[in-house]
Motif scaffolding. Structure first.
Motif, PDB file in Angstrom:
ATOM      1  N   PHE A 182       0.817  -1.213   0.000  1.00 25.24           N
ATOM      2  CA  PHE A 182       0.000   0.000   0.000  1.00 25.24           C
ATOM      3  C   PHE A 182       0.849   1.261   0.000  1.00 25.24           C
ATOM      4  O   PHE A 182       0.426   2.308  -0.479  1.00 25.24           O
ATOM      5  CB  PHE A 182      -0.877   0.036   1.260  1.00 25.24           C
ATOM      6  N   LEU A 183       2.073   1.162   0.549  1.00 25.65           N
ATOM      7  CA  LEU A 183       2.841   2.377   0.826  1.00 25.65           C
ATOM      8  C   LEU A 183       3.101   3.216  -0.418  1.00 25.65           C
ATOM      9  O   LEU A 183       2.881   4.426  -0.430  1.00 25.65           O
ATOM     10  CB  LEU A 183       4.167   2.018   1.497  1.00 25.65           C
ATOM     11  N   ASN A 184       3.585   2.585  -1.477  1.00 30.86           N
ATOM     12  CA  ASN A 184       3.911   3.341  -2.680  1.00 30.86           C
ATOM     13  C   ASN A 184       2.681   3.975  -3.306  1.00 30.86           C
ATOM     14  O   ASN A 184       2.763   5.055  -3.914  1.00 30.86           O
ATOM     15  CB  ASN A 184       4.595   2.432  -3.709  1.00 30.86           C
ATOM     16  N   ARG A 241      -8.846   1.831   4.282  1.00 25.17           N
ATOM     17  CA  ARG A 241      -8.603   2.098   5.705  1.00 25.17           C
ATOM     18  C   ARG A 241      -9.379   1.130   6.584  1.00 25.17           C
ATOM     19  O   ARG A 241      -8.872   0.664   7.609  1.00 25.17           O
ATOM     20  CB  ARG A 241      -8.958   3.544   6.047  1.00 25.17           C
ATOM     21  N   LEU A 242     -10.610   0.813   6.203  1.00 22.48           N
ATOM     22  CA  LEU A 242     -11.391  -0.149   6.971  1.00 22.48           C
ATOM     23  C   LEU A 242     -10.722  -1.518   6.971  1.00 22.48           C
ATOM     24  O   LEU A 242     -10.678  -2.202   7.999  1.00 22.48           O
ATOM     25  CB  LEU A 242     -12.813  -0.246   6.412  1.00 22.48           C
ATOM     26  N   LEU A 243     -10.202  -1.932   5.829  1.00 22.83           N
ATOM     27  CA  LEU A 243      -9.493  -3.212   5.760  1.00 22.83           C
ATOM     28  C   LEU A 243      -8.243  -3.182   6.618  1.00 22.83           C
ATOM     29  O   LEU A 243      -7.913  -4.158   7.303  1.00 22.83           O
ATOM     30  CB  LEU A 243      -9.132  -3.540   4.317  1.00 22.83           C
ATOM     31  N   LEU A 244      -7.537  -2.059   6.593  1.00 22.83           N
ATOM     32  CA  LEU A 244      -6.337  -1.901   7.411  1.00 22.83           C
ATOM     33  C   LEU A 244      -6.678  -2.047   8.896  1.00 22.83           C
ATOM     34  O   LEU A 244      -6.025  -2.807   9.625  1.00 22.83           O
ATOM     35  CB  LEU A 244      -5.725  -0.524   7.151  1.00 22.83           C
ATOM     36  N   VAL A 245      -7.695  -1.320   9.349  1.00 21.67           N
ATOM     37  CA  VAL A 245      -8.088  -1.376  10.760  1.00 21.67           C
ATOM     38  C   VAL A 245      -8.587  -2.770  11.123  1.00 21.67           C
ATOM     39  O   VAL A 245      -8.252  -3.313  12.186  1.00 21.67           O
ATOM     40  CB  VAL A 245      -9.175  -0.325  11.055  1.00 21.67           C
ATOM     41  N   LEU A 266      -0.038   4.178   7.358  1.00 25.03           N
ATOM     42  CA  LEU A 266      -1.091   4.018   6.352  1.00 25.03           C
ATOM     43  C   LEU A 266      -2.390   4.671   6.805  1.00 25.03           C
ATOM     44  O   LEU A 266      -3.100   5.284   5.997  1.00 25.03           O
ATOM     45  CB  LEU A 266      -1.311   2.535   6.056  1.00 25.03           C
ATOM     46  N   TYR A 267      -2.711   4.548   8.065  1.00 27.42           N
ATOM     47  CA  TYR A 267      -3.929   5.166   8.583  1.00 27.42           C
ATOM     48  C   TYR A 267      -3.865   6.687   8.400  1.00 27.42           C
ATOM     49  O   TYR A 267      -4.845   7.313   7.969  1.00 27.42           O
ATOM     50  CB  TYR A 267      -4.101   4.818  10.061  1.00 27.42           C
ATOM     51  N   ARG A 268      -2.715   7.264   8.697  1.00 26.82           N
ATOM     52  CA  ARG A 268      -2.559   8.712   8.564  1.00 26.82           C
ATOM     53  C   ARG A 268      -2.697   9.140   7.107  1.00 26.82           C
ATOM     54  O   ARG A 268      -3.354  10.143   6.799  1.00 26.82           O
ATOM     55  CB  ARG A 268      -1.193   9.129   9.111  1.00 26.82           C
TER      56      ARG A 268
END
Length: 297
Positions: free
Chosen positions: A197-199, A216-220, A254-256
């Motif tokens: 996700f970072l790039n 973001r929902l998947l990340l959390v 990633l959240y930020r």
């Protein structure tokens, strides 16, 4: 100059995370409430839940069934306004969500340690619940671990514990009582899954706001499924190079980065009977402030 959005990029990232299938409907709805709804008042229209779940492959039928079960279990309370149904968190659920948010977004400082002696008639069920929270079972009715934020477990007598010295006595018990290898594997899997996700999110202008919210929902969702089960042992007794630290940094970064456009989508689409949900609140701003203080690797 307007930057072109590329929905295929987001679709590829979402597909990468969902390679093993969509999350369970009830669990993902809990994530939506924890990330989006609770910090903005705790109530949401079911249509918004259906749309958010559709982004990860969960059908409307599964959403309605899951919401019904969450109502039955006492986590959600339903209300109607005209033809629309809205659901808010119960008081007990809000307490649980606040405790989970403290672990996800709060300080990672060491917490006090407790012995818990279970006093209920079915200690096996209570012990399973405690082990899911990161406690170690050291007897049929006795558990040991770091105290979790929120209310104390029911049906238990709690004794505060204090190591005789920094790390002494704990290091020799780690492998016996906690499956650190299992937790390490979960963190490494999270890192491998979300590092791509970072790039992409460095250039969020190429992503649609709705896609940023889904990501973001998947990340959390993925991170909370790991970190809420982590016993959060003191750094002094963790193996060198513990991947939980890198996973934490990845999550906060990633959240930020995803939040500005994700919050834009929330303000433009999530509604209650009294109007749209706010783009940000003091709670959401505090979450981003906490994340900004974590340096990335």
């Amino acid at each position: 100059m307007k930057t072109n959005k590329n929905p295929d990029v987001a679709s590829d990232l979402i597909g990468h995370v969902l390679s093993e299938g969509p999350p369970r409907a009830a669990s993902f709805i809990v994530t939506i409430y924890g990330d989006v709804v609770e910090p903005r008042g705790g109530i949401a229209w079911i249509g918004n839940l259906i749309a958010a779940c559709a982004g990860v492959g969960i059908s409307e039928t599964l959403v309605r069934t899951a919401v019904s079960r969450l109502v039955t279990s006492g986590q959600l309370l339903g209300e109607r306004d005209g033809r629309r149904s809205y659901y808010r968190l119960s008081a007990a659920a809000r307490t649980e969500f606040a405790a989970a948010a403290q672990i996800l977004f709060g300080s990672q400082e060491a917490v006090e340690w407790n012995f818990l002696h279970l006093t209920g008639t079915e200690p096996e069920n209570d012990m399973v619940a405690l082990e899911r929270l990161g406690y170690a079972k050291i007897g049929q009715r006795l558990a040991f671990g770091p105290r979790r934020p929120g209310p104390n477990p029911p049906r238990a007598v709690i004794f505060a514990a204090q190591p005789s010295a920094e790390g002494e006595g704990l290091s020799t018990s780690i492998s016996q009582y906690w499956d650190l290898a299992g937790h390490s594997t979960s963190y490494i899997s999270f890192i491998n899954r979300f590092s791509p996700f970072l790039n992409i999110v460095e250039q969020t202008e190429t992503l649609l706001p709705s896609a940023c919210l889904t990501l973001r929902l998947l990340l959390v969702h993925q991170y909370r499924m790991i970190v809420l089960h982590d016993p959060r042992l003191p750094p002094s007794v963790l193996p060198a190079g513990w991947p939980g630290h890198q996973a934490r940094q990845l999550f906060t970064e990633l959240y930020r980065r995803l939040s500005p456009l994700a919050d834009e989508h929330i303000a433009g689409s999530f509604v209650t009977g009294s109007g749209p949900l706010p783009r940000t609140t003091e709670t959401t701003r505090q979450r981003l402030k906490a994340g900004a203080s974590v340096s990335f690797f």
